[in-house]
Enzyme design. Structure first.
Site, PDB file in Angstrom:
ATOM      1  N   VAL A  26       0.847  -1.191   0.000  1.00 20.23           N
ATOM      2  CA  VAL A  26       0.000   0.000   0.000  1.00 20.23           C
ATOM      3  C   VAL A  26       0.887   1.247   0.000  1.00 20.23           C
ATOM      4  CG1 VAL A  26      -0.288   0.068   2.526  1.00 20.23           C
ATOM      5  CG2 VAL A  26      -1.980   1.149   1.079  1.00 20.23           C
ATOM      6  N   GLY A  27       2.067   1.150   0.616  1.00 18.58           N
ATOM      7  CA  GLY A  27       3.002   2.276   0.619  1.00 18.58           C
ATOM      8  C   GLY A  27       3.605   2.439  -0.776  1.00 18.58           C
ATOM      9  N   GLY A  53      -5.473   7.224   9.051  1.00 18.46           N
ATOM     10  CA  GLY A  53      -5.907   6.663   7.764  1.00 18.46           C
ATOM     11  C   GLY A  53      -6.565   5.315   7.986  1.00 18.46           C
ATOM     12  N   PRO A  75      -8.517  17.752   9.702  1.00 16.03           N
ATOM     13  CA  PRO A  75      -9.403  16.948  10.564  1.00 16.03           C
ATOM     14  C   PRO A  75     -10.300  16.044   9.722  1.00 16.03           C
ATOM     15  CG  PRO A  75      -9.646  19.308  11.024  1.00 16.03           C
ATOM     16  CD  PRO A  75      -8.784  19.202   9.813  1.00 16.03           C
ATOM     17  N   SER A 106       1.604   7.861   6.074  1.00 18.45           N
ATOM     18  CA  SER A 106       2.441   7.481   4.941  1.00 18.45           C
ATOM     19  C   SER A 106       3.738   8.289   4.995  1.00 18.45           C
ATOM     20  CB  SER A 106       1.690   7.716   3.639  1.00 18.45           C
ATOM     21  OG  SER A 106       0.877   8.856   3.748  1.00 18.45           O
ATOM     22  N   ASP A 122       8.203  -1.711  13.737  1.00 16.29           N
ATOM     23  CA  ASP A 122       8.110  -2.781  12.730  1.00 16.29           C
ATOM     24  C   ASP A 122       8.871  -2.369  11.472  1.00 16.29           C
ATOM     25  OD1 ASP A 122       7.140  -5.215  11.579  1.00 16.29           O
ATOM     26  OD2 ASP A 122       5.677  -4.055  10.443  1.00 16.29           O
ATOM     27  N   HIS A 171       9.573  -5.809   9.758  1.00 13.11           N
ATOM     28  CA  HIS A 171       8.580  -5.336   8.773  1.00 13.11           C
ATOM     29  C   HIS A 171       7.582  -6.451   8.401  1.00 13.11           C
ATOM     30  CE1 HIS A 171       7.981  -2.132   5.414  1.00 13.11           C
ATOM     31  NE2 HIS A 171       6.830  -2.710   5.724  1.00 13.11           N
ATOM     32  N   GLY A 179       4.179  -6.316   9.253  1.00  7.45           N
ATOM     33  CA  GLY A 179       2.804  -5.827   9.476  1.00  7.45           C
ATOM     34  C   GLY A 179       1.748  -6.605   8.711  1.00  7.45           C
TER      35      GLY A 179
END
Ligand code: NDP
Ligand code: DGY
Length: 330
Positions: free
Chosen positions: A85-86, A164, A189, A219, A271, A295, A297
């Site tokens: 997703v990154g 997010g 916000p 991100s 992580d 890493h 996740g």
């Protein structure tokens, strides 16, 4: 009679990926697949050679898709699909300039990553790795009232840096632990998202000052790079716990090390680091109050399978000029 000949689209996959994704690509009659079939990263030279002349590229977060790679690919490259997703490893300006479409894997890894973030938080604030070590090394001599105490979540304030998809999924999981108050920061916000947790939008400084637990889930962008630095850590409570499951570069690791050593904050769970992998002699690894994971996740079998299928389907849809299941808006 004239027969229309359609050229096969050429795809390069930069790593061994879960079977589901590979099956999607191999069953596509309109493309040929070349793959770096290894669990280890592709050397840069092989990447540049492999991508040359390809129409599509399926890559990982560990590869920098920069101008050199795009130049090596040449003008045929139409789609880049990342198994993540990154997308901070992609040179988006350059990619956009060349009219290349980008696919990524949001949503489907949110649950796994939020779950891991909560696991890391609990492991860190209740000192699980340290306790396990004490059992193994004979440090457990008797039940001691003052030994191995940590910080619990009941009645606490949790600050989420970036509310997010993953930030919200973490808050949803933490609420039943009895968290009293949620704070969050971001670009603006988000009252609809925040309502579920009665989360308050606050400046970064206030989040640092008032949180018992800080969860970093933003991100990595030029704005967030190094955001968690000396200034941030020195405002945190001495009893506070810092967790990062976003990207290593959001944190200034030297500053984090100083904050942990000097007792400016209580503990950290990471992580993600800079670099990855973190060298085994890195100072952070010498600290008992720092828990570091490699890493992982999104690392459940189901999630990684789904990610690979989505990445493959993004790639094929993009190459066929169709709408992608998950296209990044450039
Ligand atoms: P989202 O796009 O849903 O969330 C990103 C959040 O970052 C948004 O809420 C955004 O805030 C926030 N953000 C952006 N700029 C800033 C800023 N300057 N200050 C504070 N917050 C900011 O992405 P996801 O939740 O799906 O994923 C988040 C990140 O987690 C990924 O980009 C990836 O790097 C990482 N990740 C790590 C994994 C792991 O294995 N450890 C697994 C999956 C993801 P706003 O909405 O206000 O713009
Ligand atoms: C991502 O998707 O960005 C993670 O870092 C790995 O799943």
């Amino acid at each position: 009679m004239r027969v229309a000949l359609r050229l096969l689209m050429k795809v390069f996959v930069t790593r061994r990926i879960p079977q589901e994704g590979l099956a999607v690509l191999s069953q596509a009659a309109d493309c040929t697949v070349q793959q770096w079939d290894s669990d280890e990263p592709i050397p840069q030279k092989e990447l540049l050679a492999g991508v040359a002349g390809k129409d599509g590229l399926l890559c990982l977060l560990s590869e920098q898709i920069d101008r050199a790679v795009l130049d090596a690919a040449g003008p045929n490259l139409k789609v880049i699909s990342t198994l993540s997703v990154g997308f901070d490893h992609l040179a988006l300006e350059e990619i956009k300039k060349r009219g290349i479409r980008v696919g990524y894997t949001p949503d489907i890894l949110t649950d796994a990553t939020a779950e891991l973030s909560v696991a890391l938080l609990l492991a860190t604030c209740r000192r699980l790795p340290e306790s396990v070590e004490e059992v193994k090394n004979g440090g457990w001599t008797t039940w001691k009232p003052l030994w191995m105490c940590g910080y619990g979540l009941s009645n606490s304030t949790v600050g989420i840096l970036g509310l997010g998809r993953i930030g919200q999924a973490i808050a949803r999981r933490l609420k039943p632990f009895g968290v009293k108050r949620f704070l969050y920061t971001g670009c603006h916000p988000k009252p609809e998202m925040a309502a579920e947790f009665q989360a308050e939008f606050v400046p970064l400084t206030k989040l640092a000052e008032e949180s018992d637990f800080v969860m970093v889930t933003c991100s990595l962008t030029p704005d967030t790079k190094g955001m968690c630095n000396k200034n941030f850590f020195c405002k945190m409570k001495k009893t506070a716990v810092f967790i990062n499951t976003s990207r290593g570069a959001v944190v200034n690791q030297d500053d984090l090390y100083q904050a942990l050593v000097s007792g400016e904050i209580s503990a950290a769970g990471l992580d993600v680091t800079t670099p990855e992998p973190l060298p085994t002699d890195h100072p952070l690894l010498s600290l008992k109050n720092c828990v570091i994971l490699p890493h992982i996740g999104s690392a459940t079998y189901a999630t990684r399978n789904t990610m690979s299928a989505l990445a493959a389907n993004n790639l094929l849809a993009g190459l066929r000029g169709e709408s992608m299941p998950s296209e990044l808006k450039l």
